[in-house]
Design an enzyme around this catalytic site. Sequence first.
Site, short mmCIF file in Angstrom:
data_model
loop_
_atom_site.label_atom_id
_atom_site.label_comp_id
_atom_site.label_asym_id
_atom_site.label_seq_id
_atom_site.Cartn_x
_atom_site.Cartn_y
_atom_site.Cartn_z
N GLU A 159 -38.48 -36.98 -27.79
CA GLU A 159 -39.29 -36.41 -26.71
C GLU A 159 -40.32 -37.46 -26.31
O GLU A 159 -40.45 -38.51 -26.95
CB GLU A 159 -39.94 -35.09 -27.16
CG GLU A 159 -38.93 -33.95 -27.25
CD GLU A 159 -39.51 -32.62 -27.67
OE1 GLU A 159 -40.70 -32.57 -28.02
OE2 GLU A 159 -38.76 -31.63 -27.67
N HIS A 188 -48.01 -28.68 -19.50
CA HIS A 188 -46.64 -29.15 -19.69
C HIS A 188 -46.12 -29.58 -18.33
O HIS A 188 -46.25 -28.85 -17.35
CB HIS A 188 -45.76 -28.05 -20.27
CG HIS A 188 -44.47 -28.57 -20.84
ND1 HIS A 188 -43.46 -29.02 -20.04
CD2 HIS A 188 -44.05 -28.73 -22.10
CE1 HIS A 188 -42.45 -29.44 -20.81
NE2 HIS A 188 -42.79 -29.26 -22.07
N ARG A 219 -47.41 -36.80 -22.09
CA ARG A 219 -47.39 -35.60 -21.26
C ARG A 219 -48.45 -35.59 -20.16
O ARG A 219 -48.18 -35.16 -19.04
CB ARG A 219 -47.68 -34.40 -22.15
CG ARG A 219 -46.55 -33.47 -22.18
CD ARG A 219 -46.81 -32.37 -23.12
NE ARG A 219 -45.52 -32.13 -23.76
CZ ARG A 219 -45.30 -31.19 -24.62
NH1 ARG A 219 -46.27 -30.38 -24.99
NH2 ARG A 219 -44.11 -31.01 -25.12
N HIS A 271 -50.24 -25.17 -21.11
CA HIS A 271 -49.28 -25.04 -22.20
C HIS A 271 -49.95 -25.00 -23.57
O HIS A 271 -49.52 -24.26 -24.45
CB HIS A 271 -48.33 -26.24 -22.11
CG HIS A 271 -47.22 -26.25 -23.10
ND1 HIS A 271 -46.28 -25.24 -23.19
CD2 HIS A 271 -46.87 -27.16 -24.05
CE1 HIS A 271 -45.40 -25.54 -24.14
NE2 HIS A 271 -45.75 -26.68 -24.69
N ARG A 305 -51.85 -33.81 -26.99
CA ARG A 305 -50.93 -33.62 -28.11
C ARG A 305 -49.58 -34.28 -27.86
O ARG A 305 -49.03 -34.18 -26.76
CB ARG A 305 -50.73 -32.12 -28.35
CG ARG A 305 -49.71 -31.81 -29.41
CD ARG A 305 -49.63 -30.34 -29.70
NE ARG A 305 -49.15 -29.55 -28.58
CZ ARG A 305 -47.88 -29.39 -28.27
NH1 ARG A 305 -46.93 -29.97 -28.96
NH2 ARG A 305 -47.55 -28.63 -27.23
C1 SIN Z 1 -41.05 -28.54 -25.19
O1 SIN Z 1 -40.01 -28.12 -25.64
O2 SIN Z 1 -41.15 -29.35 -24.28
C2 SIN Z 1 -42.32 -28.02 -25.77
C3 SIN Z 1 -42.55 -28.66 -27.06
C4 SIN Z 1 -44.01 -28.83 -27.29
O3 SIN Z 1 -44.84 -28.31 -26.56
O4 SIN Z 1 -44.33 -29.57 -28.21
#
Ligand code: SIN
Length: 552
Positions: free
Chosen positions: A127, A246, A291, A352, A387
């Site tokens: 990610e 998010h 993010r 988020h 985060r």
């Molecule tokens: C996501 O699946 O993008 C959310 C995961 C997160 O907020 O860490």
Amino acid sequence: MVVPRYVASVDPREAPAHEVDAVVIGAGIAGLYAALKLAAWGKVAVLYKGAPEDSNTFAAQGGIAAAVGVDDSPDLHAQDTLAAGAGLNEPEAVRTLVEEAPSVIRDLIEQGASFDRSDGEYALTREAAHSRRRILHSGGDATGKGIASALLRQVGRHPNITLWEQTMVVDLLTVGGRCVGAVAVQEDGRETVWHVFVGAATILATGGAGQLFARTTNPAGATGDGIALAYRAGAEVRDLEFVQFHPTAYAGEGAPAFLLSEALRGEGAVLRNRDGHRFLENHPQRELAPRDVVARAIAKELNQGEESRVYLDMTHRPAEWLRDRFPNIYDFLLGQGVDMARDWIPVAPAAHYMMGGVVTDLDGRTTIPGLFAVGETASTGVQGANRLASNSLIEGAVFARRAAERARQEGFRRRRSLSLNGPEVADEGYPSSIRSLPDPRVPGAIESFRRELQRLMMKEVGVFRSGDSIARALSGLGRWLPSLVYPVRNRAEAEWVNLLTTAFLVVEAAQLRKESRGAHYRHDFPETNDTEWRAHLVFSRDRGAYIREVDR
Ligand code: SIN
């Protein structure tokens, strides 16, 4: 904002008390895992507002991060967490997280959780802002549900744990500066019943505050309860200006802001504007930038005009693969008339996660003896100003385990002789001493105030902020102060107090922090100012706002 110490419409000295060893407030990963660990030593009551499926944990898609891959290490996990956190992480907290994460994963598996595998190994995904594939997932894109269901099975059959559904904590109880439990209201649609829970350890695990904003991935119960409860009880809270948006929540007309996991971008999804231009192409990490960077880039595109749109393009993968890897997202989108194997998906940022929260040490202890905070409602110092993806479930679990162990070491079972009727209790300001004013409450008004507050916060202190927009937010919030009438009679009124309290704290913090860092971006102070602002903004009821240096 001035709010009474106690707001519940019951005097806890007069209500029947349930006496346990530990009171756990919240049933996401942090609350359930803490309850299981505590139950090995004593009686535990777990209180939560709705059903267990209503937690943020249950909705978590992408995964849970831990350095379990052969090319990975806790050091690399720490480096990525610190880089995303933009100078505001507490290094010791980060070290604790990354070192304990792999053993917590093993323990969760022992509790019945399972993580997707491929060729006999964990199927790790990547990610944003992770330098390695280190995200474990479950059921494809239903990681939180997988973990929470396993924990619920254990909790449900544990003889030392009692679950209290539809039970909202309205006040934390303190006696002589020590937390001794909580006052809660239970509503089952017919009756409203007040309860008092007395315990030697109280664990706050109430999750976040996404309901402060009009667009959020959070469930309806995410109303900042933990922050407001702890603040009213006198605990320190900090870093509340850092609200993570998010980048990719679904943005179809009239549809909910359904989360479209970052794992989609980890598997190669790209972001395009209406003209098909890949606007993050020139960023060194492209769509896998941190993010806050991606959320701002999308918000900037969307601010170009009424017709602006941003899309997530996942069409490089075949339908069969998508259905298998992201079954929930695939189904949701099909229900919206979007075939993600062929269509671009409209997206926009949504609130988020709260990086800040109730200040704790490495064992979840808040500044009030007897009160612990774990999960999103806590500020351990792990998350900094932004985060890293998939560090929230793991933070909740790592620090829940530590908090439970600390409560045991402090001998929580030996402190059972708690009395709410001793002479020292007289000055605690219990609700009976609150003057009840003529009641101007109009039925249904709170629901509409709540929606207006969410719109105001989204517009004025969302992804972008400025001195002017923050001032508008503060004056808007001030208009609702007369709507706060005490004592509160039910969950809706208690949530409204918590929302407004948390909103004031967020906006005041945003006003004071005159720089941009992580998720807090001000047009009037676009630079990061390490000389003056590499520090936490702390609030407490007694001391107001103050600055505390980050440990180096
Ligand atoms: C996501 O699946 O993008 C959310 C995961 C997160 O907020 O860490």
